[in-house]
Design a protein around this motif. Structure first.
Motif, PDB file in Angstrom:
ATOM      1  N   GLN A 275      -6.338  -6.299  -1.257  1.00 30.96           N
ATOM      2  CA  GLN A 275      -6.323  -5.452  -0.058  1.00 30.96           C
ATOM      3  C   GLN A 275      -5.503  -4.176  -0.297  1.00 30.96           C
ATOM      4  OE1 GLN A 275      -6.217  -6.763   3.869  1.00 30.96           O
ATOM      5  NE2 GLN A 275      -7.826  -8.253   3.567  1.00 30.96           N
ATOM      6  N   ALA A 276      -4.341  -4.312  -0.893  1.00 32.53           N
ATOM      7  CA  ALA A 276      -3.547  -3.112  -1.170  1.00 32.53           C
ATOM      8  C   ALA A 276      -4.238  -2.263  -2.230  1.00 32.53           C
ATOM      9  CB  ALA A 276      -2.134  -3.498  -1.615  1.00 32.53           C
TER      10      ALA A 276
ATOM     11  N   ILE B 176      -7.519  -1.875  -2.588  1.00 34.88           N
ATOM     12  CA  ILE B 176      -8.558  -1.103  -1.875  1.00 34.88           C
ATOM     13  C   ILE B 176      -7.894   0.011  -1.066  1.00 34.88           C
ATOM     14  CG2 ILE B 176     -10.314  -1.173  -0.057  1.00 34.88           C
ATOM     15  CD1 ILE B 176     -10.928  -4.056  -0.897  1.00 34.88           C
ATOM     16  N   ALA B 177      -6.864  -0.367  -0.296  1.00 39.23           N
ATOM     17  CA  ALA B 177      -6.230   0.603   0.605  1.00 39.23           C
ATOM     18  C   ALA B 177      -5.529   1.723  -0.158  1.00 39.23           C
ATOM     19  CB  ALA B 177      -5.232  -0.114   1.524  1.00 39.23           C
TER      20      ALA B 177
ATOM     21  N   THR C 268       0.838  -1.213   0.000  1.00 43.95           N
ATOM     22  CA  THR C 268       0.000   0.000   0.000  1.00 43.95           C
ATOM     23  C   THR C 268       0.866   1.254   0.000  1.00 43.95           C
ATOM     24  OG1 THR C 268      -1.725  -1.174   1.216  1.00 43.95           O
ATOM     25  CG2 THR C 268      -1.812   1.235   1.246  1.00 43.95           C
TER      26      THR C 268
END
Lengths: 342, 342, 342, 342
Positions: free
Chosen positions: C180-181, C183-184, C148
Motif C-alpha cells: 500500500q505504501a 503504491i501510494a 508513505t
C-alpha cells in the motif's frame, strides 16, 4: 547579467524556494538571465547547464530536494577541476555565480572566486545548521520538525511497551538537530558531539528515573556523539579505533551499553535520509525566498564574495572569508535547557 | 519561593511547553512552589488556584492550548480588579509572578507590578507576533504553518477550477501571519494593515496575470487590512464607517470587488480559530521551553519587571517598560520579498 | 457486568480510541464496570488491574499507543500462565473480557475462553493488517500513512542525488504496508513475503529504467521479503541459513546486491518503530471507536468467542475460531496495481 | 484504442493518482492513446484536448486537484451540449471515455453513452462520499482527515477558553464528513442532513454536559443539516423559507440559538474550501490508482457503462444505471457510534 546558479552538497527542504526566488527576482526585477548548473560544482566542471525560466519554477515552492540536482564534488580537490570550472564559466559567459550550499560548497566558492575572479554570492543551506555567520541555514527547521515528529511517534510506543528507545539523528560535527528535537520531543537524554558523554552517568540517570516514576525513556543521539576520554565506554579500548562516522554505529553501541547495564528493554531507530526530504516547513520556504532575493540584490549592488545570513529578524550579507571553515557549535544555553527539562 | 503562573489573552500552541518548563525548572532546580492561576488574570482576581506538580505537566509538551485556561480580563480596567489581585497574591503568599501573554497581559503585568510591588517576569506569546522587543513570540510559527497549509490546499483547488481564492488570516494590527504565510504559500497578493491597499491596483494586477499566463490566483488578506484613503474602495463611502474589525468582513468585500471588476470566479475562505490550535511546531515548543527556563532563572537572579525575549540565537531579558504598548510592524524587507515573488 | 479489558502484542495508533469507546459505551449505556488490565495478558496473570473511569479516557482519542500498556506474553505458553489468569479473573469477578490484539492475542483469547469459560470478544489490531476475517485492523491505515510520508520524503532526496533508495517497512508474514505504501508513494519496486523475488530481475528493471529516462529509484522492501529459491541471491548459499527475521537484514542485502550489479549509488533506510506510533489517522480512530462500541454491544447481546470485523461498510461479528491462526495475504489485485504503476 | 479522459465536478485529492494510473496502464500495458479533456465535459464540448504522455504525469501522485482542470458543466442541460460533445468525440476519434466525477458527472456519462453510443467507464470521486454502489469515493478520506485535523485544533482552543465551538463541514445531501470527522475528533454534537435536529434537545444536552463536568463543547454541523419540522428553530417561521444551501448559514444560526439559550461563549468556524485540497492521503492515492487501473482493464475486457467501485477489499464493476441518481445516506450504525461517544 548572466548569473550562474548551483546547489551543492546534501539536498534539503527549501532549496527550491531559493532557486525560485533567484529566478523570479533575477528575471522579473532586473532582466538578468539565470543559468542553472546541474548537480552542483560537478555540473559546472562538466558544462551541464539548464537555463532557468519562469516555467521551470512553477509549483516548486512547496517541494523538497533541488530541481537542479546536487552532488558532493569539490573542484579544487578534483584533478583539473578548477580549470574545467573556469572553462565552463567562460564558455557560458557567466558574470556572477550564486552558490547554495553548506560548508563544502562555501569553501569551493571561495576557491573559485580566488582562482577565477568570478563574482560570487553564497546562500547557506544545511540541515545540520553548522554554517557560521548566520542564525539559521535553509533546511534546518524542517529537519528538526521531521526528527521531532519521529520522537513524538516513538514516545507513544516507548510508553506502551516500557522501553528505552534510542534514536539517532543527523549531526556529525554539531548536535543542533539532536538538541532542538530533543527539547521539542521531550527526550530524557541528548548526546551531542559538543559534549562527550559518560555512559555510566547516562545509565545511572536512567535507572534513577525508572526507579522514581517512569517506565520508559527516550535517548536522542547525534550521529557524531562520542564517549568521553577515559570513560568506561571509550571507543579505543572497547570497539577499536573509531574513525569515520558510520550511520547507526554510535546509537547501536549506546543501546547495547544501556541494555547491558540496566536490563531495560532497549531499542534503536536510525532516522536517516528521511530527515533530508519532503515538503519544507514555511520557515524554510521563507528563508530560501529571502536569501534568494537578497543574493540577486547583492549582485545588483556590486557586493561579492559574501554570504546571505539571517541575524535576528534581518537578512544581512557577511564576507565569505569570515564564515568559511568556522565551526558553529550549539550554544550552551540550549544545551542547558535540554538538560534542565530532561 | 512561591511563584504564581498564569496564561492570559487568546490561547496558542506552545503555552504548555512554557508552563512545563516553568514547573520543571522551578521545582527541579530550585525547589520553588509553582502556583497556577486558572483563566489568566481572572483567576488571580477570583483566587482560582491550581498548584502545579510534575504530574500535571506530563504529556503536555506536544499539546495545543493552555492547561491553565485563559481569558481576556484586565484587572486594571475591571471594577476592583487590582484589589482582588492584591488580595489573592497575599492570601496565596505569592512572591513572584510569571505571566505568559500578549500585549494586554504585559500591560496588565506592568500595572500589577506598579500597584502591588509584585516581582514579575513576562513571557511573550501571540500568534500575531506583534509583541515588541522579541524576534518572535510563542505561537507565531505554528500559526504560520497552519495558514500556509491552508494556502497549499486552496492552491490546488484554485488551479483546478480556475478561480481567484481570497483567504483571510489573523492579524488585526500587524500582518505577520499574512506576509509569512503569503510568501510560504506563494500567494499572488498579500494585503496587510501595514500597507493600505488600492483595490484597483490589485484587480489590474490580477487581470494582467490571468491574461499573461495564469488561470487562478491566491489573495491573502490579514483581517486588519484596510483600503487606502481616497481609493475607489474607501470604506466610508462604500460601506459606511468602518469601526471594529469583524471576522470575514474585509475578505468578503475584497472578493466582491474583485469579482465585480474582473468577472473571475472568486471564493472566500476565512480560516479563523484553527490558526490558534493543535500540536505546536518544534520551534514553538522550543521557544516556550527556553522562555520558561529563562523566566525562572531571571527570578532566581533577582531580575524583575522584565520580559524574556529572543534576539537572534539568544534568549535575553528586556525591561517591560520598553516593550509594553509598542507596535511591531512587519519589516519592509519581508513585505518586499512577498511582493517580489508574487 | 464487570468487563475486563486488555491490549496485547505490539502497540499501534487507534488503541486508545477503542479503549475509550469500550469505557464510554460500557459505563454510559449499560452501567457496566470496566476493569483494565495493564500490559496485556501479563497484567491478567499478575493481577495488575486499573479500573477505568470517564476521567481516564479524557483526551486520549487522538493519542497513539495504549494507555493500558501492552506486552508480548502468552498465558498458555508461560508456566502456570492459564492458572494465574483464571485466578485473577475470579478474584476480580470478571464476567467477560474484551481483548484488543493481533494474532497472538486472539490465539490466547481462544485458549483462555476454552480453559476458563470466560466470555470473550476480541478486537483486531495490527499495523501489519494480517488478521483474517476483517477488511482492516486498527493501526494499519496510520502505519501506511507514516510509511508513505517517509517514501515521499526519500523521493525528493533520491531525485536530487540520482540515487537508488531502499526502504524497509514492517511486515513479517504479509506485505500489506509495503504494497500500500509502495503504491501510494510511487515506488518502482515492491518486495513482499507473498512473492519471493529474483534480484536479477529487480536489477535488470532498474538498469532499464535508468537507461530509459530516470536517474533515481525507490525500492520498498517488507522486512519479511525473501529471495526466490534457486535465484542468484539465495540466502542459503550467499549468506548462510536465514532464520529469524532481523530488522534491516534484508534491505541491507538487497541494497548491496543492487549496488554491486548496477553501480548505482544505493542507500538504505530502515523505518522501524516510528511506524507504530503517534497520532492515529481518523480512519483508525473511527475503526477503534466502532469496534469498541460493537464489542460492548456484542456482550450485551450474549455473543461470545467472536471478533469484531469490518466488512465493506459494516461492522460484523465473526467467530474467533474462524479467524485464529488464518493467514491474510495481500490480494493479487493490489500487487498487480503496484506492479502496473511501477 | 483512443481513450478520452476527463475529471468533472468539484476537485478533490486523489484525482491525479487516478489520471496517472489510467495513463500508465493505458500506455504501458496496452499501447492505447489517452486523450485528456480540459475542464470536464466543458472541454469535451469545446474540443479542448490535451494528449497525455508519461511526462505529464510525473510527480503528480502526491498532489491535490486535477491536472486536467474541472468544471461544473452538464452537456445534456447546456444548449447544443450533447451535439458538441458528439462532434468532438468524432473529430478526436475517441473510442471510449473514462469519466472521473461525482453524481453529476455520472449522470452526464449515462446521457452521453445513451445519445452517442460511446463506451464509458466511470470512476467515482466526491469528498461527500454520496455516490451509491461503492464503499468509498476518491477524495473522501482526505477530506475527513482535514476536517478532523481542524476539529483537533479547535478542541484545544475551545478547552482553553471554555467555549462552545460550532464547526461547519461539507455535506449537502449526506453527512458523511460530519459523522466521520465528528467521531474521529470527539465532537459532542453532530448535526447531519440525515437526521433533522431539534435545537432544544441540543442545547439541553450542552447545558447538562457543562453542568456535569465540562466547560467546552464541539458541535459539528454538516452544511446541509436542517432543523426538524415543528421544532422551535423551524426555518420557515424564524428565518423565512430556507431554499438553497449557503455556506455558513446553518452554522451561524445554530451558534446564535445555542448562545441565546445557554449563555455560553459560542464561536463559529466554516472550514470551506480547504476540505477539497492538498496532498491526498495514501488511501485516496491507492483508491485512485486501483480505480484507474480497473477502468482501463474494464475497457480492455469490453465492459461498458459501468463504474469502478470498492466493495470490502475488492474493486468491482457496477452498471452505471444501478448507481446514477441513487442516494447514499450515512448508515445508522455510524450515527449510533457518533451519538454513543458524544
Amino acid at each position: 547579467m548572466r548569473i550562474g546558479l548551483l546547489t551543492g552538497g546534501g539536498d534539503c527542504p527549501g532549496l527550491n524556494a531559493a532557486i525560485r526566488a533567484v529566478v523570479k527576482r533575477g528575471l522579473g526585477e532586473y532582466g538578468h538571465s539565470i543559468i542553472g548548473f546541474r548537480n552542483g560544482w560537478k555540473g559546472v566542471a562538466e558544462g551541464d547547464v539548464m537555463p532557468l525560466t519562469r516555467h521551470d519554477i512553477r509549483g516548486v515552492l512547496d517541494t523538497g530536494g533541488t530541481l537542479l540536482g546536487t552532488a558532493r564534488y569539490h573542484p579544487h580537490s578534483a584533478d583539473g577541476g578548477l580549470d574545467a570550472v573556469r572553462a565552463t564559466l567562460e564558455a557560458e559567459r557567466i558574470e556572477a555565480l550564486i552558490c547554495i550550499g553548506g560548508d563544502g560548497t562555501l569553501h569551493a566558492a571561495s576557491k573559485v572566486a580566488e582562482e577565477t575572479g568570478t563574482k560570487i554570492v553564497a546562500i547557506p543551506k544545511t540541515i545540520d545548521n553548522d554554517v557560521a555567520g548566520t542564525d539559521r541555514s535553509i533546511g534546518f527547521d524542517t529537519a528538526v520538525h521531521i526528527a521531532t515528529e519521529a520522537i513524538d511517534r516513538i514516545h507513544t510506543t516507548a510508553e506502551s511497551h516500557n522501553r528505552v528507545m534510542v534514536i539517532e539523528l543527523m549531526g556529525r560535527s554539531a548536535g543542533w538537530i539532536a538538541v532542538q528535537a530533543g527539547i521539542a520531543g521531550g527526550a530524557e537524554v541528548v548526546l551531542t558531539p559538543e559534549e562527550p558523554f559518560d555512559i555510566d552517568r547516562v545509565t545511572r540517570y536512567l535507572k534513577h528515573r525508572h526507579r522514581a516514576h517512569a517506565s520508559f525513556s527516550i535517548v536522542v543521539v547525534a550521529e557524531g556523539a562520542v564517549p568521553a576520554q577515559g570513560s568506561s565506554m571509550e571507543w579505543e579500548t572497547k570497539y577499536g579505533k573509531f574513525g569515520e562516522i558510520v550511520s547507526g554505529a554510535i546509537s547501536e553501541r549506546v543501546a547495547e551499553e544501556i541494555a547491558a547495564r540496566t536490563g531495560f528493554d532497549t531499542r534503536v531507530t536510525v532516522l536517516g535520509h528521511v530527515q533530508r526530504g519532503g515538503t519544507p516547513l514555511p520557515s524554510d520556504r521563507i528563508l530560501g525566498s529571502r536569501f534568494g532575493v537578497a543574493a540577486v540584490d547583492a549582485l545588483q549592488q556590486g557586493r561579492t564574495s559574501v554570504m546571505t545570513a539571517l541575524r535576528g529578524e534581518e537578512v544581512v550579507l557577511v564576507p565569505l572569508e569570515e564564515v568559511a571553515g568556522k565551526a558553529k557549535p550549539v550554544p550552551e544555553e540550549l544545551i542547558r535547557v535540554a538538560n534542565a527539562l530532561a
